[in-house]
Design a protein around this motif. Structure first.
Motif, short mmCIF file in Angstrom:
data_model
loop_
_atom_site.label_atom_id
_atom_site.label_comp_id
_atom_site.label_asym_id
_atom_site.label_seq_id
_atom_site.Cartn_x
_atom_site.Cartn_y
_atom_site.Cartn_z
N GLN A 1 87.59 46.60 89.11
CA GLN A 1 87.01 46.27 87.81
C GLN A 1 85.51 46.56 87.80
N GLU A 2 84.81 46.19 88.86
CA GLU A 2 83.37 46.39 88.89
C GLU A 2 83.00 47.86 89.02
N LEU B 1 95.67 42.70 96.33
CA LEU B 1 96.04 42.36 94.97
C LEU B 1 96.34 40.87 94.91
N GLY B 2 95.86 40.20 93.87
CA GLY B 2 96.27 38.82 93.73
C GLY B 2 95.27 37.90 93.07
N ILE C 1 91.90 43.24 91.93
CA ILE C 1 92.38 44.43 92.62
C ILE C 1 91.20 44.95 93.43
N LEU C 2 91.26 44.76 94.74
CA LEU C 2 90.19 45.18 95.65
C LEU C 2 90.69 46.33 96.50
N VAL C 3 89.82 47.30 96.73
CA VAL C 3 90.25 48.52 97.41
C VAL C 3 89.34 48.84 98.59
N LEU D 1 96.06 36.51 82.71
CA LEU D 1 96.29 37.85 82.19
C LEU D 1 96.65 38.78 83.36
N PRO D 2 97.57 39.73 83.14
CA PRO D 2 97.82 40.75 84.18
C PRO D 2 96.61 41.71 84.22
N VAL D 3 96.26 42.17 85.42
CA VAL D 3 95.17 43.14 85.56
C VAL D 3 95.72 44.39 86.24
N ALA D 4 95.15 45.54 85.89
CA ALA D 4 95.66 46.81 86.36
C ALA D 4 94.52 47.72 86.80
N ALA D 5 94.87 48.71 87.60
CA ALA D 5 93.88 49.72 88.03
C ALA D 5 94.60 50.99 88.45
N SER D 6 93.89 52.09 88.28
CA SER D 6 94.37 53.38 88.76
C SER D 6 93.40 53.85 89.84
N VAL D 7 93.93 54.26 90.99
CA VAL D 7 93.08 54.64 92.12
C VAL D 7 93.41 56.04 92.60
#
Length: 321
Positions: free
Chosen positions: A269-270, A246-247, A292-294, A313-319
């Motif tokens: 995101q992609e 994250l970052g 956000i890379l996983v 901007l803040p970025v978010a993800a659900s995994v």
């Protein structure tokens, strides 16, 4: 002597260029844009950082398509109308899938990352906005003297946290093994284990060095690239199978200079976003440099949060773990 009849010369009507001759010079923009789209990896960074600069804003190359279409209509040029097909098809092949909405329901863990800007005039308001995101894990970059403000505002929602230099991690789940990563001359990256109910997850938080512009040397990416290489080495050595990065990487996933870091992981995101998710600058986003890379888990959805008082901007993800 009878007068000679006056000779009348008829002018030939001026020939106007045909629809195929109009706009031939302007049409050269089409193959040029196509070359940039297809050959961006070959643009050298030693040339004033031109490679990284081009790849960071590569999707914007597609603007040549509507530009040429407008020119074709104004000049009634069939040449321009046909030439624009080439970059349009190539751009669509490269980025068309990005525009689709790939978000799905579900996910075991929601994460947010935000460069809060050390000069943020209202850190408490930014902290409250992040708490309202209802994320399980919040990563912050560019913390300064205001780190205590974020601790105070976030502690009720996030009982576990660790701040390492200018980056920090707040979590609803217990943290372990939090430590600084040596990627830059001062602390800008950290690693911690988040103990979720589904098992441990290695979480890396990073703020790579900024890209600087000089009138003499152009775009300076050396510091950022060295930090990325060190961070990539740490990620390769990570023993936990489920890993999050994250970052603010100060570069996009299209930037070949960051490929050692970004290629082994997947961008949330992609994989599970809608559109490009551009995050910087917040007032008119031009590039997605916040990531956000996983690895070892499946992104279900990714999105941007509303602007705060930061320039990112803040970025978010659900995994799904």
């Amino acid at each position: 002597m009878s007068p000679q009849p006056e000779t009348v010369r008829l002018r030939r009507p001026r020939r106007h260029p045909g629809v195929w001759r109009q706009g031939r010079a302007t049409a050269l923009l089409a193959p040029l844009a196509t070359l940039v789209l297809l050959g961006h990896a070959q643009i050298p960074d030693w040339l004033g950082g031109l490679g990284s600069l081009t790849e960071s804003f590569l999707p914007w190359t597609g603007l040549v398509v509507p530009l040429l279409l407008v020119c074709a209509a104004i000049r009634r040029s069939a040449t321009l109308a046909v030439a624009v097909l080439l970059p349009a098809v190539v751009w669509g092949a490269l980025f068309g899938g990005t525009l689709a909405d790939k978000r799905t329901d579900g996910g075991d863990l929601t994460v947010v990352t935000h460069n809060v800007n050390e000069q943020n005039p209202r850190p408490s308001r930014t902290a409250r906005a992040l708490a309202a995101s209802d994320a399980d894990v919040v990563a912050l970059e560019e913390l300064g003297d205001d780190a205590s403000v974020y601790r105070a505002v976030l502690r009720d929602d996030y009982p576990y946290h660790s701040v390492q230099g200018t980056v920090g991690l707040w979590s609803r789940h217990p943290l372990a093994d939090a430590r600084t990563l040596d990627v830059a001359p001062w602390p800008r990256a950290m690693r911690a284990t988040v103990r979720t109910p589904e098992g441990p997850v290695a979480v890396y938080v990073a703020h790579l060095l900024s890209v600087r512009f000089s009138s003499l040397t152009g775009l300076g990416t050396d510091g950022r690239d060295r930090a990325a290489a060190r961070l990539a080495a740490a990620l390769r050595a990570e023993p936990l199978p489920r890993t999050l990065l994250l970052g603010d990487l100060n570069g996009t996933t299209d930037d070949g200079a960051l490929s050692a870091l970004t290629s082994p992981m997947r961008s949330a995101q992609e994989v599970a976003g809608a559109g490009f998710g551009l995050s910087w600058p917040a007032s008119f986003p031009l590039a997605r440099i916040d990531h956000i890379l996983v690895r070892g888990m499946r992104p279900c959805s990714a999105w941007n949060l509303r602007a705060t008082d930061s320039d990112h901007l803040p970025v978010a993800a659900s995994v799904r773990l």
